[in-house]
Design an enzyme around this catalytic site. Structure first.
Site, PDB file in Angstrom:
ATOM      1  N   CYS A   2       0.803  -1.208   0.000  1.00  0.00           N
ATOM      2  CA  CYS A   2       0.000   0.000   0.000  1.00  0.00           C
ATOM      3  C   CYS A   2       0.851   1.281   0.000  1.00  0.00           C
ATOM      4  O   CYS A   2       1.994   1.267   0.410  1.00  0.00           O
ATOM      5  CB  CYS A   2      -0.912   0.088   1.213  1.00  0.00           C
ATOM      6  N   ARG A  27       2.546   0.731  -5.568  1.00  0.00           N
ATOM      7  CA  ARG A  27       2.598  -0.042  -4.329  1.00  0.00           C
ATOM      8  C   ARG A  27       1.369  -0.929  -4.142  1.00  0.00           C
ATOM      9  O   ARG A  27       1.325  -1.722  -3.196  1.00  0.00           O
ATOM     10  CB  ARG A  27       2.717   0.904  -3.128  1.00  0.00           C
ATOM     11  N   TRP A  74      -2.912  -2.689  -1.399  1.00  0.00           N
ATOM     12  CA  TRP A  74      -2.618  -4.045  -1.850  1.00  0.00           C
ATOM     13  C   TRP A  74      -3.043  -4.919  -0.689  1.00  0.00           C
ATOM     14  O   TRP A  74      -2.432  -4.895   0.382  1.00  0.00           O
ATOM     15  CB  TRP A  74      -1.131  -4.194  -2.152  1.00  0.00           C
ATOM     16  N   GLY A  99       1.376  -1.891   5.521  1.00  0.00           N
ATOM     17  CA  GLY A  99       2.093  -2.903   6.293  1.00  0.00           C
ATOM     18  C   GLY A  99       1.131  -3.799   7.040  1.00  0.00           C
ATOM     19  O   GLY A  99      -0.059  -3.866   6.710  1.00  0.00           O
ATOM     20  N   LYS A 483       8.290 -13.402 -16.239  1.00  0.00           N
ATOM     21  CA  LYS A 483       7.613 -12.296 -16.925  1.00  0.00           C
ATOM     22  C   LYS A 483       6.317 -12.777 -17.571  1.00  0.00           C
ATOM     23  O   LYS A 483       5.296 -12.116 -17.499  1.00  0.00           O
ATOM     24  CB  LYS A 483       8.562 -11.730 -17.980  1.00  0.00           C
ATOM     25  N   GLU A 486       3.703 -13.429 -14.879  1.00  0.00           N
ATOM     26  CA  GLU A 486       3.273 -12.187 -14.229  1.00  0.00           C
ATOM     27  C   GLU A 486       2.222 -11.440 -15.030  1.00  0.00           C
ATOM     28  O   GLU A 486       1.250 -10.949 -14.483  1.00  0.00           O
ATOM     29  CB  GLU A 486       4.463 -11.224 -14.082  1.00  0.00           C
ATOM     30  N   HIS A 502      15.462 -34.303 -16.184  1.00  0.00           N
ATOM     31  CA  HIS A 502      15.209 -34.728 -14.805  1.00  0.00           C
ATOM     32  C   HIS A 502      13.812 -34.331 -14.349  1.00  0.00           C
ATOM     33  O   HIS A 502      13.574 -34.172 -13.157  1.00  0.00           O
ATOM     34  CB  HIS A 502      16.264 -34.146 -13.871  1.00  0.00           C
ATOM     35  N   LYS A 602       4.158  -3.290  -7.632  1.00  0.00           N
ATOM     36  CA  LYS A 602       5.527  -3.023  -8.092  1.00  0.00           C
ATOM     37  C   LYS A 602       6.517  -3.145  -6.943  1.00  0.00           C
ATOM     38  O   LYS A 602       7.626  -3.620  -7.125  1.00  0.00           O
ATOM     39  CB  LYS A 602       5.581  -1.613  -8.692  1.00  0.00           C
TER      40      LYS A 602
HETATM   41  C1  G6P Z   1       7.855  -7.146  -7.378  1.00  0.00           C
HETATM   42  C2  G6P Z   1       7.865  -6.652  -8.815  1.00  0.00           C
HETATM   43  C3  G6P Z   1       9.059  -7.240  -9.568  1.00  0.00           C
HETATM   44  C4  G6P Z   1      10.349  -6.941  -8.828  1.00  0.00           C
HETATM   45  C5  G6P Z   1      10.293  -7.416  -7.371  1.00  0.00           C
HETATM   46  C6  G6P Z   1      11.477  -6.916  -6.565  1.00  0.00           C
HETATM   47  O1  G6P Z   1       7.559  -8.502  -7.341  1.00  0.00           O
HETATM   48  O2  G6P Z   1       6.661  -7.002  -9.463  1.00  0.00           O
HETATM   49  O3  G6P Z   1       9.115  -6.684 -10.874  1.00  0.00           O
HETATM   50  O4  G6P Z   1      11.402  -7.599  -9.477  1.00  0.00           O
HETATM   51  O5  G6P Z   1       9.113  -6.910  -6.735  1.00  0.00           O
HETATM   52  O6  G6P Z   1      11.372  -5.520  -6.422  1.00  0.00           O
HETATM   53  P1  G6P Z   1      12.589  -4.542  -6.216  1.00  0.00           P
HETATM   54  O7  G6P Z   1      11.991  -3.182  -6.146  1.00  0.00           O
HETATM   55  O8  G6P Z   1      13.255  -4.964  -4.934  1.00  0.00           O
HETATM   56  O9  G6P Z   1      13.504  -4.718  -7.392  1.00  0.00           O
END
Ligand code: G6P
Length: 607
Positions: A2, A27, A74, A99, A483, A486, A502, A602
């Site tokens: 958030c 966020r 979030w 949080g 990717k 996601e 394997h 993000k």
């Molecule tokens: C989230 C995002 C990812 C990112 C990860 C780590 O999962 O969707 O794209 O790689 O957080 O975030 P940071 O800001 O630590 O690179």
């Protein structure tokens, strides 16, 4: 996680809060809300879903008032409904929270036993009811807030406004970042400097355990023991200019097309094109003598660290341990005497990476972080931070920030190799020359857009997809799979090509695309033979390779996309681009929300 924001303003608070929330949407975007103070009372507007929904509600029913708080959510506790959306409020107080309040269940029972009636399942409401009960007993807002803070455990940031106190805004930080912005006769509170930058460049950060009382033009800071403390006001370098999409359909598409510029800008920070030498700033450890490195991060940033491990071990012969931060933080690994750690993060705010930082620091490791946000919590908590020059990345799935992280790690690996005498000046010049070609090769790869789109049309039909790579391309296979998952919601797995027999080979049939990262070079024959094993079982092989690799692969592969011929060193940076582009086109074809995929955020600022 958030995003939270607050203002004691001179003008209407709601439009300003909404605008700040737009900059915090990275966020979380499950629901959003704003509360303002008016006529001695509190008014709220909240909406489920993206911020656009809240904007529509505010348009239909504008919210007057110059003091208020806002939130973009979030969901952690309670579904992302309007009822569970922040701000949470009683008649006396409205609260926004980022949080988790870990002892919420215990507090809820205690408050319910005293007659409190809860409206939501959120952990946040326990803080609101607790605060409300103290206010009901006649306590003033500031002591009530300080007392309530002593009762909650967890990692969070909070903002609160109080009915009948139109020029008061309180904030607290415990494990989640919070910044105070100083305006002219206005004060602001926000999860980060980006939220506040267009409003003011004068920012102070709360330290761990701090809380703050904002009035018209003053901020009084207190530490966890309620002792008044000073927190320096800095001039933020963060630009709050709203980043546009230009002519691109999505931020992700725009950001993919920024690869050449970002790679060039980042490499120029750490390489001298004239002397072909690596130019590193002062590091908190001596790479010539460091005994061991621990590399950690989350998500795509971890995959960048994973590539970095291959490079550093090979070029500098430093033993490296690489693990995702969520595991590392609880694994309690023995840490080497004289060791150091490299943390990688776009946002510099990821909760698990921050927790790993703390553990590593306590274990005596020197901390070097690679971050994209210079004023982030991680950059400030590290012994030194190397910046990626990627600019703001808005698309939730990391693209340009990821390749920029790789660019920094590649420079570090060469610099470390030189420092340890593993590379001589000729090796250094050869490797830096290869890196300096990367931006123009990246531009060539982006010109393959139509071919990649055609490949995407095939991949979009699949239910499961396998990505294969070897060596430093193995983490890029993982990135391709991550990717795709996601943003297109297609199940995908990344595997080290040699591991296919394997297990994953059992998945292969004519429905499963096998996407291989297979440039010519020492590992080519090995990977090609793994691909033939897949083709022999009806698997649909689709390969990214170079001119030399194309001919042998065309004998059995359904699609072969030729990338520029580069050495093994820079190949991971360049192969990241087509797999990201592929995921982008598949997502567009599937009609998903490319920039804000479901359930993701993000920046993951909760555990
Ligand atoms: C989230 C995002 C990812 C990112 C990860 C780590 O999962 O969707 O794209 O790689 O957080 O975030 P940071 O800001 O630590 O690179």
């Amino acid at each position: 996680m958030c995003g939270i924001v607050g203002v004691i303003g001179r003008e209407q608070a709601a439009p300003l809060l909404l605008d700040a929330l737009r900059r915090l949407e990275y966020r979380g975007y499950d629901s959003a809300g704003i509360a303002t103070l008016l006529d001695g009372g509190i008014a709220r507007r909240r909406a489920e879903g993206k911020l656009g929904n809240l904007a529509a509600v505010l348009e239909a029913e504008p919210l007057p008032g110059t003091t208020g708080v806002g939130h973009t959510r979030w969901a952690t506790h309670g579904a992302p409904t309007e009822r569970n959306a922040h701000p949470h409020a009683t008649a006396r107080v409205a609260v926004v929270h980022n949080g988790i309040i870990e002892n919420h269940a215990e507090l809820r029972s205690e408050l319910e036993a005293k007659g409190a009636r809860f409206e939501t399942e959120t952990d946040t409401e326990t803080f609101v009811r607790l605060l409300d009960s103290l206010l009901a007993e006649g306590m003033e807002p500031i002591p009530a807030f300080a007392a309530a803070l002593k009762r909650v455990h967890g990692a969070f940031a909070l903002g609160a406004v109080f009915a009948g106190h139109p020029r008061l805004l309180l904030g607290a930080r415990q494990g989640a970042p919070l910044a105070v912005g100083f305006g002219e006769g206005e004060m602001f509170l926000g999860s980060d400097a980006l939220a506040l930058a267009p409003l003011t460049r004068r920012i102070a950060y709360l330290e761990e355990g701090d809380w703050v009382a904002l009035t018209d033009d003053a901020a009084r800071f207190f530490d966890a023991a309620d002792t008044p403390v000073e927190r320096p006001v800095v001039q933020t370098a963060v630009s709050g200019a709203v980043v546009g999409k230009g002519n691109y359909r999505h931020f992700m598409e725009k950001e993919l097309h920024e690869h050449p510029a970002v790679l060039g800008d980042t490499l120029r920070q750490y390489l001298d094109p004239k002397t072909l030498a690596v130019r590193l700033p002062r590091l908190p450890f001596d790479p010539a003598t460091v005994s061991r490195l621990t590399m950690t991060a989350c998500g795509s940033a971890f995959l960048a660290a994973h590539v970095g491990r291959y490079w550093i071990e090979k070029l500098a012969r430093i033993p490296v341990d690489a693990d995702v931060a969520s595991e590392l933080r609880y694994r309690d690994p023995p840490l080497a005497e004289g060791g150091a750690a490299i943390l990688v993060s776009q946002s510099g705010e990821t909760a698990d990476t921050m927790a790993a930082l703390k553990l590593l620091k306590e274990g005596g490791q020197k901390i070097l972080s690679i971050v994209n946000v210079p004023e982030s919590t991680m950059a400030r908590a590290s012994d030194a931070a190397l910046l990626t020059v990627a600019g703001p990345e808005i698309g939730v799935a990391s693209t340009k920030a990821f390749t920029a992280q790789l660019a920094v790690l590649a420079c570090l690996a060469v610099g470390f190799g030189r420092a340890r005498g593993q590379l001589d000046a000729t090796d250094e010049a050869r490797l830096t020359h290869a890196l300096l070609q990367v931006p123009s090769h990246a531009a060539e790869i982006l010109e393959k857009d139509a071919q990649i789109r055609a490949l995407a049309a095939e991949v979009a039909k699949a239910r499961d997809v396998l990505f294969l790579g070897r060596g430093a391309l193995y983490p890029i296979a993982l990135e391709g799979a991550l990717k795709l998952k996601e943003i297109s919601y297609i199940h995908a797995e990344g595997y080290a090509a040699g591991e296919m027999k394997h297990g994953p080979i059992a998945l292969i049939d004519k429905e499963v695309p096998v996407i291989a990262l297979c440039p010519s070079g020492p590992l080519f024959e090995k990977t090609a033979s793994n691909l033939q094993e897949a083709a022999a079982r009806g698997g649909r092989v689709m390969a990214f390779t170079d001119a030399e690799g194309a001919a042998p692969l065309r004998r059995f592969a359904e699609h072969v996309i030729e990338l520029p011929t580069v050495g093994a060193f820079s190949a991971p940076i360049l192969h990241a681009i087509p797999v990201q582009l592929l995921a982008y086109h598949v997502a567009v074809l599937k009609g998903t929300d490319v920039d804000q995929p479901r359930n993701l955020a993000k920046s993951v600022t909760v555990e």
